[in-house]
Design a protein around this motif. Structure first.
Motif, mmCIF file in Angstrom:
data_model
loop_
_atom_site.group_PDB
_atom_site.id
_atom_site.type_symbol
_atom_site.label_atom_id
_atom_site.label_comp_id
_atom_site.label_asym_id
_atom_site.label_seq_id
_atom_site.Cartn_x
_atom_site.Cartn_y
_atom_site.Cartn_z
ATOM 1 N N ASP A 34 0.830 -1.197 0.000
ATOM 2 C CA ASP A 34 0.000 0.000 0.000
ATOM 3 C C ASP A 34 0.864 1.246 0.000
ATOM 4 O O ASP A 34 1.997 1.230 0.484
ATOM 5 N N SER A 35 0.323 2.318 -0.549
ATOM 6 C CA SER A 35 1.047 3.577 -0.582
ATOM 7 C C SER A 35 1.447 3.989 0.826
ATOM 8 O O SER A 35 0.673 3.833 1.770
ATOM 9 N N ASN A 36 2.640 4.483 0.955
ATOM 10 C CA ASN A 36 3.161 5.027 2.210
ATOM 11 C C ASN A 36 3.260 4.012 3.353
ATOM 12 O O ASN A 36 3.339 4.387 4.522
ATOM 13 N N ASP A 37 3.285 2.723 3.003
ATOM 14 C CA ASP A 37 3.538 1.648 3.967
ATOM 15 C C ASP A 37 4.915 1.778 4.604
ATOM 16 O O ASP A 37 5.095 1.601 5.794
ATOM 17 N N HIS A 38 5.890 2.002 3.732
ATOM 18 C CA HIS A 38 7.271 1.996 4.191
ATOM 19 C C HIS A 38 7.782 3.419 4.399
ATOM 20 O O HIS A 38 8.586 3.929 3.619
ATOM 21 N N THR A 39 7.283 4.064 5.434
ATOM 22 C CA THR A 39 7.712 5.438 5.706
ATOM 23 C C THR A 39 7.881 5.645 7.209
ATOM 24 O O THR A 39 7.316 4.906 8.022
ATOM 25 N N CYS A 40 8.679 6.644 7.565
ATOM 26 C CA CYS A 40 8.878 6.997 8.974
ATOM 27 C C CYS A 40 9.171 8.496 9.058
ATOM 28 O O CYS A 40 9.169 9.179 8.028
ATOM 29 N N GLN A 41 9.487 8.983 10.247
ATOM 30 C CA GLN A 41 9.766 10.414 10.410
ATOM 31 C C GLN A 41 10.839 10.899 9.441
ATOM 32 O O GLN A 41 10.750 11.983 8.891
ATOM 33 N N TYR A 83 15.079 21.847 -4.079
ATOM 34 C CA TYR A 83 14.036 22.175 -5.062
ATOM 35 C C TYR A 83 12.706 21.784 -4.476
ATOM 36 O O TYR A 83 12.629 20.986 -3.530
ATOM 37 N N PHE A 84 11.666 22.400 -4.990
ATOM 38 C CA PHE A 84 10.344 22.092 -4.445
ATOM 39 C C PHE A 84 9.590 21.153 -5.365
ATOM 40 O O PHE A 84 9.472 21.398 -6.558
ATOM 41 N N TYR A 85 9.104 20.068 -4.800
ATOM 42 C CA TYR A 85 8.255 19.168 -5.567
ATOM 43 C C TYR A 85 7.447 18.352 -4.568
ATOM 44 O O TYR A 85 7.956 17.999 -3.506
ATOM 45 N N PRO A 86 6.197 18.062 -4.857
ATOM 46 C CA PRO A 86 5.345 17.388 -3.861
ATOM 47 C C PRO A 86 5.895 16.032 -3.396
ATOM 48 O O PRO A 86 5.609 15.606 -2.287
ATOM 49 N N ASP A 87 6.682 15.345 -4.261
ATOM 50 C CA ASP A 87 7.179 14.035 -3.835
ATOM 51 C C ASP A 87 8.513 14.133 -3.094
ATOM 52 O O ASP A 87 9.171 13.136 -2.850
ATOM 53 N N LEU A 88 8.903 15.366 -2.756
ATOM 54 C CA LEU A 88 10.166 15.571 -2.040
ATOM 55 C C LEU A 88 9.866 16.290 -0.722
ATOM 56 O O LEU A 88 9.966 17.511 -0.623
ATOM 57 N N PRO A 89 9.504 15.527 0.320
ATOM 58 C CA PRO A 89 8.928 16.153 1.514
ATOM 59 C C PRO A 89 9.858 17.119 2.245
ATOM 60 O O PRO A 89 9.382 18.092 2.840
ATOM 61 N N LYS A 90 11.163 16.881 2.235
ATOM 62 C CA LYS A 90 12.049 17.782 2.975
ATOM 63 C C LYS A 90 12.251 19.112 2.247
ATOM 64 O O LYS A 90 12.711 20.076 2.831
ATOM 65 N N GLY A 91 11.928 19.144 0.957
ATOM 66 C CA GLY A 91 12.210 20.356 0.173
ATOM 67 C C GLY A 91 13.637 20.337 -0.351
ATOM 68 O O GLY A 91 14.099 21.292 -0.972
ATOM 69 N N GLU A 145 -3.040 9.554 -11.848
ATOM 70 C CA GLU A 145 -4.024 8.756 -12.584
ATOM 71 C C GLU A 145 -4.352 7.485 -11.835
ATOM 72 O O GLU A 145 -3.588 7.008 -11.015
ATOM 73 N N ASP A 146 -5.496 6.919 -12.171
ATOM 74 C CA ASP A 146 -5.850 5.550 -11.775
ATOM 75 C C ASP A 146 -6.083 5.309 -10.286
ATOM 76 O O ASP A 146 -6.261 4.175 -9.868
ATOM 77 N N VAL A 147 -6.018 6.314 -9.444
ATOM 78 C CA VAL A 147 -6.408 6.070 -8.051
ATOM 79 C C VAL A 147 -7.337 7.178 -7.564
ATOM 80 O O VAL A 147 -7.250 8.325 -8.010
ATOM 81 N N GLY A 148 -8.202 6.820 -6.625
ATOM 82 C CA GLY A 148 -9.024 7.774 -5.886
ATOM 83 C C GLY A 148 -9.783 8.761 -6.755
ATOM 84 O O GLY A 148 -10.301 8.428 -7.819
ATOM 85 N N ASP A 149 -9.825 9.972 -6.296
ATOM 86 C CA ASP A 149 -10.579 11.053 -6.910
ATOM 87 C C ASP A 149 -9.787 11.599 -8.106
ATOM 88 O O ASP A 149 -8.659 12.069 -7.956
ATOM 89 N N ALA A 150 -10.406 11.534 -9.287
ATOM 90 C CA ALA A 150 -9.699 11.907 -10.519
ATOM 91 C C ALA A 150 -9.297 13.381 -10.549
ATOM 92 O O ALA A 150 -8.447 13.781 -11.332
ATOM 93 N N TYR A 154 -1.987 12.419 -5.927
ATOM 94 C CA TYR A 154 -1.596 11.742 -4.690
ATOM 95 C C TYR A 154 -0.079 11.579 -4.642
ATOM 96 O O TYR A 154 0.596 11.669 -5.661
ATOM 97 N N VAL A 155 0.420 11.355 -3.437
ATOM 98 C CA VAL A 155 1.853 11.156 -3.286
ATOM 99 C C VAL A 155 2.111 9.855 -2.532
ATOM 100 O O VAL A 155 1.490 9.610 -1.500
#
Ligand code: ADP
Ligand code: MG
Ligand code: ZN
Length: 490
Positions: A34-41, A83-91, A145-150, A154-155
């Motif tokens: 599942d998305s974000n299964d393998h994450t921590c602080q 750099y700023f990008y939504p998939d790069l949480p620390k910035g 694409e392909d998940v949840g609300d079109a 998502y990240v």
């Protein structure tokens, strides 16, 4: 290449290093269910969380660097690439900048242009420089694409913090096929030493191509475009060719090339502008304050070096020398470490390297391909293939019988000797037994004998056929031929 032009290509390859956990935290690098299964602080980039370098990452990176003849720096520095990008949480991405893990490599590889059918024309040995290979973390993935609300994006941060080795080449390539052969070489080398799976479709080996063109003889480099998003070797080659052509057309019609990042579109076989290219200063690189300099000792490096296995390019050349394989055969045979091991083990048990090569390159690879499996899933043990070859070489079975035995071995994994005795396949090589049958056949066909003796020697085939028929194909064809010749020509 169009007359009067030269292309210049430099490649940036990102190899995902094969570690169990991420580079700066304990999270698993496995593909999350599942998305974000393998994450921590740490890999979520929560404020105050501190990175700790995974030792295994350094181990993998060092082995890779050594295999590519890079010089490993005793001290390297991690740096923040902002750099700023939504998939790069620390910035920022933790990477390395002016003091990379390793630099100054050179590789020597066989490369060839290809004809329209993709067949190699002529292999040449060429050297290519590797500027550097540095360690960095991967970002997460944005999903549109392909998940949840079109209407939403998502990240998924499962991939965030996966260790990468970025391998940057010198702008040494002049054709798309050189680039193709180089990336293929990198992939095989990294797979051989087990530091990267090298699967481009799954993204654990990714390649960006920097392409520029210039007039033949012009010493200055032209303005380049960087192509991203190529997820197979073949697309890489096509994307580069498309790009070379696009740039030459622009320059020939009086236009200018803009430095930019372009995306390859595999459906249309074209590249498209993605964004104007950023320069290093746009990233505001600075040393990572949360990690000390990375120090590796010379002794440790030396011991890793002495434990590296034979690398594919060296093995490929050795196969040409030791077993007289052609360049193409050797290339195929060393494409996967397990296949090369299989071949050498079949050579050892059979003592016949030509036959081992022929069986593997024709029958075995064809059957594996039909079943869509690779050598690691092959039911025939290498020693058994060797044993099959021995059965032919010592005349126990004929080559034709061997083909049937092989089919059986491939399906069941049984040993060849067992199949031979089960099926009663043993060849008749005893000359007196064959002689008796030959006499019978000649006696039963007086008309053909007369025709043969009056010059119709083409009837030899008829007599051989008759002998084979009455022995159900078990007579050794060579012995049959020899005896028949003698008797018919009395
Ligand atoms: P960046 O940091 O923008 O990615 P680099 O200077 O590190 O740029 O170069 C990245 C890659 O581009 C290297 O592989 C390099 O060899 C290649 N390269 C640099 N200039 C050119 C050029 N004019 N044409 C083709 N490739 C180039
Ligand atoms: Mg770059
Ligand atoms: Zn984590």
């Amino acid at each position: 290449m169009r007359e009067g032009w030269e292309a210049v290509i430099g490649l940036e390859v990102h190899a995902q290093l094969n570690t169990k956990s991420k580079i700066f935290c304990r999270c698993s690098t496995e593909f999350g269910r599942d998305s974000n299964d393998h994450t921590c602080q740490v890999c979520l980039g929560l404020p105050g969380a501190l990175p700790v370098l995974n030792r295994e990452v350094v181990h993998c990176a060092a082995r890779a660097a050594l295999a590519l003849n890079l010089k490993i720096n005793n001290e390297s520095i991690f740096a923040r690439k902002n750099y700023f990008y939504p998939d790069l949480p620390k910035g920022y991405q933790i990477s390395q900048y002016d003091r990379p893990f390793s630099e100054n490599g050179k590789v020597e590889i066989l490369t060839s242009e290809r004809d329209d059918g993709g067949r190699p024309l002529e292999w040449r040995l060429r050297q290519f420089g590797i500027t550097r290979a540095h360690i960095e973390e991967d970002a997460g993935k944005s999903i549109h694409e392909d998940v949840g609300d079109a209407t939403k994006s998502y990240v998924n941060l499962n991939r965030a913090g996966t260790p990468l080795l970025e391998i940057v080449s010198e702008p040494d390539f002049r054709t798309s096929w050189e680039a193709y052969d180089y990336v293929g070489f990198l992939r095989r080398t990294l797979q051989y030493i087990g530091v990267c799976d090298g699967n481009m479709e799954e993204g654990n080996l990714r390649c960006d191509a920097n392409v520029s063109v210039r007039r033949a003889g012009e010493p200055k480099l032209g303005t380049r475009a960087e192509i991203k998003n190529v997820n197979s070797l073949r697309y890489l080659q096509k994307a580069i060719d498309y790009e070379i052509d696009r740039q030459i057309t622009i320059l020939e019609t009086g236009g200018r090339i803009v430095q930019e990042t372009r995306l390859w579109n595999e459906k249309e076989n074209k590249t498209y502008t993605m964004r104007s290219k950023e320069d290093a200063h746009d990233y505001r690189y600075f040393p990572e304050p949360d990690l000390p300099p990375l120090e590796v000792g010379s002794e440790w490096i030396e011991s890793l070096k002495s434990h590296l296995p034979e690398l594919p390019e060296a093995r490929r050349r050795r196969f040409i020398d030791d077993y007289q394989l052609s360049s193409d055969e050797s290339f195929t045979m060393t494409s996967q470490r397990e296949l090369a091991d299989y071949f050498e083990s079949a050579v050892r048990t059979s003592g016949n390297h030509r036959a081992a090569a022929n069986w593997i390159l024709s029958e075995l690879l064809r059957e594996l391909k039909n079943d869509n499996v690779d050598i690691t899933e092959c039911k025939i043990k290498a020693e058994d293939l060797g044993a099959l070859i021995k059965l032919i070489d010592d005349n126990t079975i004929s080559g034709k019988m061997a083909k049937d035995v092989f089919v059986d071995m491939f399906a069941t994994g049984k040993a060849p000797a067992d199949i031979v005795s089960e099926k009663g396949l043993v060849q008749i090589t005893d000359a007196s037994a064959i002689e008796k049958i030959v006499d019978e056949v000649i006696a039963a066909n007086p008309k053909q004998l007369e025709q043969y003796r009056s010059g119709k020697t083409g009837l030899m085939g008829f007599f051989v056929g008759q002998v084979m028929k009455s022995t159900s194909g078990k007579a050794n064809p060579q012995v049959v031929n020899d005896i028949l010749k003698k008797k018919l020509e009395i």
